[in-house]
Write an enzyme that holds these catalytic residues in place. Structure first.
Site, short mmCIF file in Angstrom:
data_model
loop_
_atom_site.label_atom_id
_atom_site.label_comp_id
_atom_site.label_asym_id
_atom_site.label_seq_id
_atom_site.Cartn_x
_atom_site.Cartn_y
_atom_site.Cartn_z
N ASP A 41 19.24 17.75 22.84
CA ASP A 41 19.38 17.14 24.17
C ASP A 41 20.59 17.67 24.95
O ASP A 41 20.89 17.16 26.04
CB ASP A 41 19.51 15.62 24.02
CG ASP A 41 18.20 15.00 23.59
OD1 ASP A 41 17.14 15.62 23.84
OD2 ASP A 41 18.23 13.90 23.01
N HIS A 245 37.38 43.26 25.86
CA HIS A 245 36.74 41.96 26.11
C HIS A 245 36.87 41.07 24.88
O HIS A 245 35.90 40.47 24.42
CB HIS A 245 35.27 42.13 26.52
CG HIS A 245 35.12 42.66 27.92
ND1 HIS A 245 33.95 43.16 28.41
CD2 HIS A 245 36.01 42.76 28.93
CE1 HIS A 245 34.12 43.55 29.67
NE2 HIS A 245 35.38 43.32 30.00
N ASP A 262 43.67 37.47 30.21
CA ASP A 262 42.78 37.77 31.34
C ASP A 262 42.00 36.48 31.57
O ASP A 262 41.09 36.15 30.79
CB ASP A 262 41.87 38.94 30.96
CG ASP A 262 40.99 39.40 32.12
OD1 ASP A 262 40.85 38.63 33.11
OD2 ASP A 262 40.43 40.50 32.03
N ASP A 273 40.34 36.28 39.15
CA ASP A 273 40.32 37.16 37.97
C ASP A 273 41.71 37.79 37.85
O ASP A 273 42.02 38.74 38.57
CB ASP A 273 39.22 38.22 38.17
CG ASP A 273 39.05 39.12 36.97
OD1 ASP A 273 39.67 38.88 35.92
OD2 ASP A 273 38.27 40.09 37.09
N HIS A 352 38.70 52.29 31.21
CA HIS A 352 37.82 51.53 32.11
C HIS A 352 38.13 51.86 33.56
O HIS A 352 39.06 52.62 33.84
CB HIS A 352 37.93 50.02 31.83
CG HIS A 352 39.32 49.46 31.97
ND1 HIS A 352 39.93 49.26 33.19
CD2 HIS A 352 40.21 49.03 31.05
CE1 HIS A 352 41.13 48.72 33.01
NE2 HIS A 352 41.33 48.58 31.71
N HIS A 356 36.75 46.01 40.37
CA HIS A 356 35.36 45.69 40.74
C HIS A 356 35.38 44.69 41.90
O HIS A 356 36.41 44.07 42.17
CB HIS A 356 34.63 45.09 39.53
CG HIS A 356 35.40 43.97 38.86
ND1 HIS A 356 35.38 42.68 39.31
CD2 HIS A 356 36.26 43.98 37.81
CE1 HIS A 356 36.17 41.93 38.54
NE2 HIS A 356 36.72 42.70 37.63
N HIS A 363 32.17 39.74 38.41
CA HIS A 363 31.77 41.11 38.77
C HIS A 363 30.75 40.90 39.88
O HIS A 363 29.57 40.71 39.63
CB HIS A 363 31.18 41.85 37.57
CG HIS A 363 32.20 42.18 36.53
ND1 HIS A 363 31.93 42.86 35.38
CD2 HIS A 363 33.54 41.92 36.47
CE1 HIS A 363 33.04 43.00 34.66
NE2 HIS A 363 34.02 42.43 35.30
N GLU A 386 43.10 46.51 38.45
CA GLU A 386 43.43 46.17 37.08
C GLU A 386 43.59 47.38 36.15
O GLU A 386 42.85 47.52 35.17
CB GLU A 386 42.37 45.22 36.51
CG GLU A 386 40.92 45.66 36.72
CD GLU A 386 39.94 44.67 36.11
OE1 GLU A 386 40.08 44.35 34.92
OE2 GLU A 386 39.04 44.19 36.83
N TYR A 390 46.13 50.92 26.61
CA TYR A 390 45.76 50.29 25.34
C TYR A 390 46.02 51.31 24.23
O TYR A 390 45.29 52.30 24.11
CB TYR A 390 44.29 49.87 25.37
CG TYR A 390 43.94 49.15 26.66
CD1 TYR A 390 44.17 47.78 26.80
CD2 TYR A 390 43.43 49.86 27.75
CE1 TYR A 390 43.88 47.13 28.00
CE2 TYR A 390 43.15 49.22 28.95
CZ TYR A 390 43.38 47.85 29.06
OH TYR A 390 43.10 47.23 30.26
N ARG A 407 47.55 45.12 30.52
CA ARG A 407 46.73 45.20 31.73
C ARG A 407 47.39 44.27 32.74
O ARG A 407 47.89 43.19 32.38
CB ARG A 407 45.28 44.78 31.47
CG ARG A 407 44.40 44.87 32.70
CD ARG A 407 42.87 44.87 32.38
NE ARG A 407 42.39 43.64 31.78
CZ ARG A 407 42.00 43.53 30.53
NH1 ARG A 407 42.06 44.58 29.72
NH2 ARG A 407 41.57 42.39 30.05
N GLU A 409 46.36 42.65 36.44
CA GLU A 409 45.19 42.53 37.32
C GLU A 409 45.45 41.52 38.43
O GLU A 409 45.82 40.37 38.16
CB GLU A 409 43.97 42.07 36.50
CG GLU A 409 42.73 41.85 37.36
CD GLU A 409 41.48 41.52 36.54
OE1 GLU A 409 41.61 41.00 35.41
OE2 GLU A 409 40.37 41.79 37.03
N1 GLY Z 1 37.77 39.43 33.51
C1 GLY Z 1 36.83 40.47 33.48
C2 GLY Z 1 37.31 41.64 34.18
O1 GLY Z 1 38.50 41.77 34.41
O2 GLY Z 1 36.55 42.49 34.59
MN MN Z 2 38.44 42.07 36.50
MN MN Z 3 39.92 40.18 34.36
#
Ligand code: GLY
Ligand code: MN
Ligand code: MN
Length: 440
Positions: A41, A245, A262, A273, A352, A356, A363, A386, A390, A407, A409
């Protein structure tokens, strides 16, 4: 009509105008997201579909917006659940069609049970049907059933739509540029998330577990009026900072490590973000500081590259150049800048993109390039910036840098003269971060 109602109606009017311009009108059908059972449920917390919400502001599950652009005028329709006093005792308030029509500014609203018969009539002799395709299997099935139903009426002289168009493409272009209402909500989401990062810096201690820091973030989000996280918080200590991630949030934090967080909240349907990286004991070591300052310099170069009229990809190129040169200077990448960029050896430490689109989804909707050409930035677009570094243990890496993951961001709104940093209330320089981590 009140301000908020007018905002959603204006977006529907814009979509109808687009439909007229591209296919001479037609019918748009936009369903919201289904509820998803967790087990027995229990359901996962409900989250509306972003496209549906964008054109309705209507928060309940089991609802569909129908828009008609026809020769005799436009019509805005909503299908939703009926009032149900018994279910409302168990599950809470539901608007029902009458109140929903009034509150959300539709011309008419119907119980969901009437949808199939009403839609078949609405679908006859339209030049086009605009709806999400391939998003929800049950909805795809409903759309094909609907078209077959109209086809089955051929001998009465009616025809199904000539074109079937994925409505998300039309709405993506609209969602890419945030209106004043959206910008205000995103500023608020950003401010709440900044507060959560400050709280994490102020409270974290060696010996804490990552999930305890996650709890501090959640506390600040909810007590400040956010409804949810925009995505699961990444709380990554020591080597986990090098997992892009990371999700477990289960490690005990050690003195001398960095902690990468993050995390961002969702406020009234809009995401923030933010990533910050800080020392668990409050003071950066020399190699940690070197890497941090490099990522900070890359971020500054990215922000300078965000200009209206510029290409979306410009700021990624800026990040690559600064980081590649920095990796050379730190002895991590051999060769000249051109060689390192050409060979891509810097990708061992930065793998990366620099950011975005951000909006209702973390995203967010919107293309990044069309037919090989980068999208050009324009005022009202919101993007994350961002860059990161690493550094995993490896034979070609001095041990002093092992397990340093950084990172930084922020969320940037493109303006007429450059950009506005929506997340500027989050400590960012070495001095500001150490001050926010102070232990007295
Ligand atoms: N928090 C996911 C990203 O930074 O893309
Ligand atoms: Mn992001
Ligand atoms: Mn992020």
């Amino acid at each position: 009509m009140d301000h908020k109602r007018q905002i959603y109606r204006n977006r529907r009017v814009a979509l109808l105008k687009h439909m007229r311009a591209t296919t001479g009108g037609g019918l748009a059908l936009i369903p919201t997201a289904p509820e998803v059972a967790r087990n027995r449920d229990s359901h996962f917390p409900y989250r509306h579909d972003s496209y549906f919400y964008y054109v309705s502001g209507f928060p309940e599950p089991e609802a569909v917006v129908a828009l008609v652009a026809a020769e005799d005028g436009d019509r805005h329709l909503l299908f939703c659940r009926e009032k149900n006093p018994e279910r409302e005792v168990w599950d809470g308030f539901r608007y029902g069609p009458d109140a929903a029509r009034e509150v959300f500014g539709f011309d008419a609203a119907h119980p969901l049970g009437e949808m199939d018969s009403v839609l078949a009539d609405l679908c006859c002799d339209r030049p086009a049907l605009y709806t999400p395709l391939g998003l929800l299997p049950a909805w795809d099935r409903k759309v094909t059933d609907l078209i077959n139903e109209v086809r089955g009426r051929a001998r009465t002289g009616v025809a199904p739509p000539e074109h079937i168009v994925d409505v998300r493409q039309s709405l993506d272009a609209m969602r890419l540029v945030k209106d004043a209402h959206e910008q205000a909500l995103m500023r608020r989401a950003a401010l709440i998330s900044s507060g959560a990062h400050r709280r994490a810096m102020a409270t974290t201690r060696p010996g804490w577990f990552e999930y305890q820091v996650e709890a501090e973030l959640a506390h600040e989000f909810l007590r400040s009026g956010a409804q949810a996280v925009a995505y699961p918080s990444i709380v990554a200590g020591g080597p986990n900072a090098c997992v892009l991630h990371y999700r477990d949030n289960s490690r005990q934090l050690q003195d001398g490590e960095l902690l990468l967080i993050d995390a961002g909240c969702e406020y009234q349907g809009y995401a923030s973000d933010i990533t910050r990286t800080f020392p668990v004991n409050g003071r950066f070591s020399a190699p940690q500081k070197d890497v941090y300052e490099l990522v900070l310099a890359a971020q500054a170069a990215c922000i300078a590259a965000i200009q209206p009229g510029g290409e979306f990809h410009d700021y990624h190129r800026a990040a690559e150049r600064v980081l590649a040169q920095g990796f050379i200077d730190l002895g991590l990448c051999p060769g000249t800048l051109d060689e390192v960029l050409e060979s891509g050896s810097y990708k061992q430490f930065y793998m990366h993109r620099a950011g975005h689109w951000l909006g209702m989804d973390v995203h967010d909707a919107g293309l990044y390039q069309t037919r090989g050409e980068s999208i050009r930035l324009s005022p009202g677009m919101v993007l994350t910036v961002e860059p990161g570094a690493y550094i995993r243990p490896a034979d070609n890496v001095p041990e002093a840098f092992w397990n340093i993951g950084v990172r930084i961001e922020d969320d940037l709104l493109v303006t007429v003269s450059g950009s506005e940093n929506l997340t500027q209330a989050t400590p960012r320089t070495v001095a500001a971060v150490e001050e926010a981590c102070r232990r007295d």
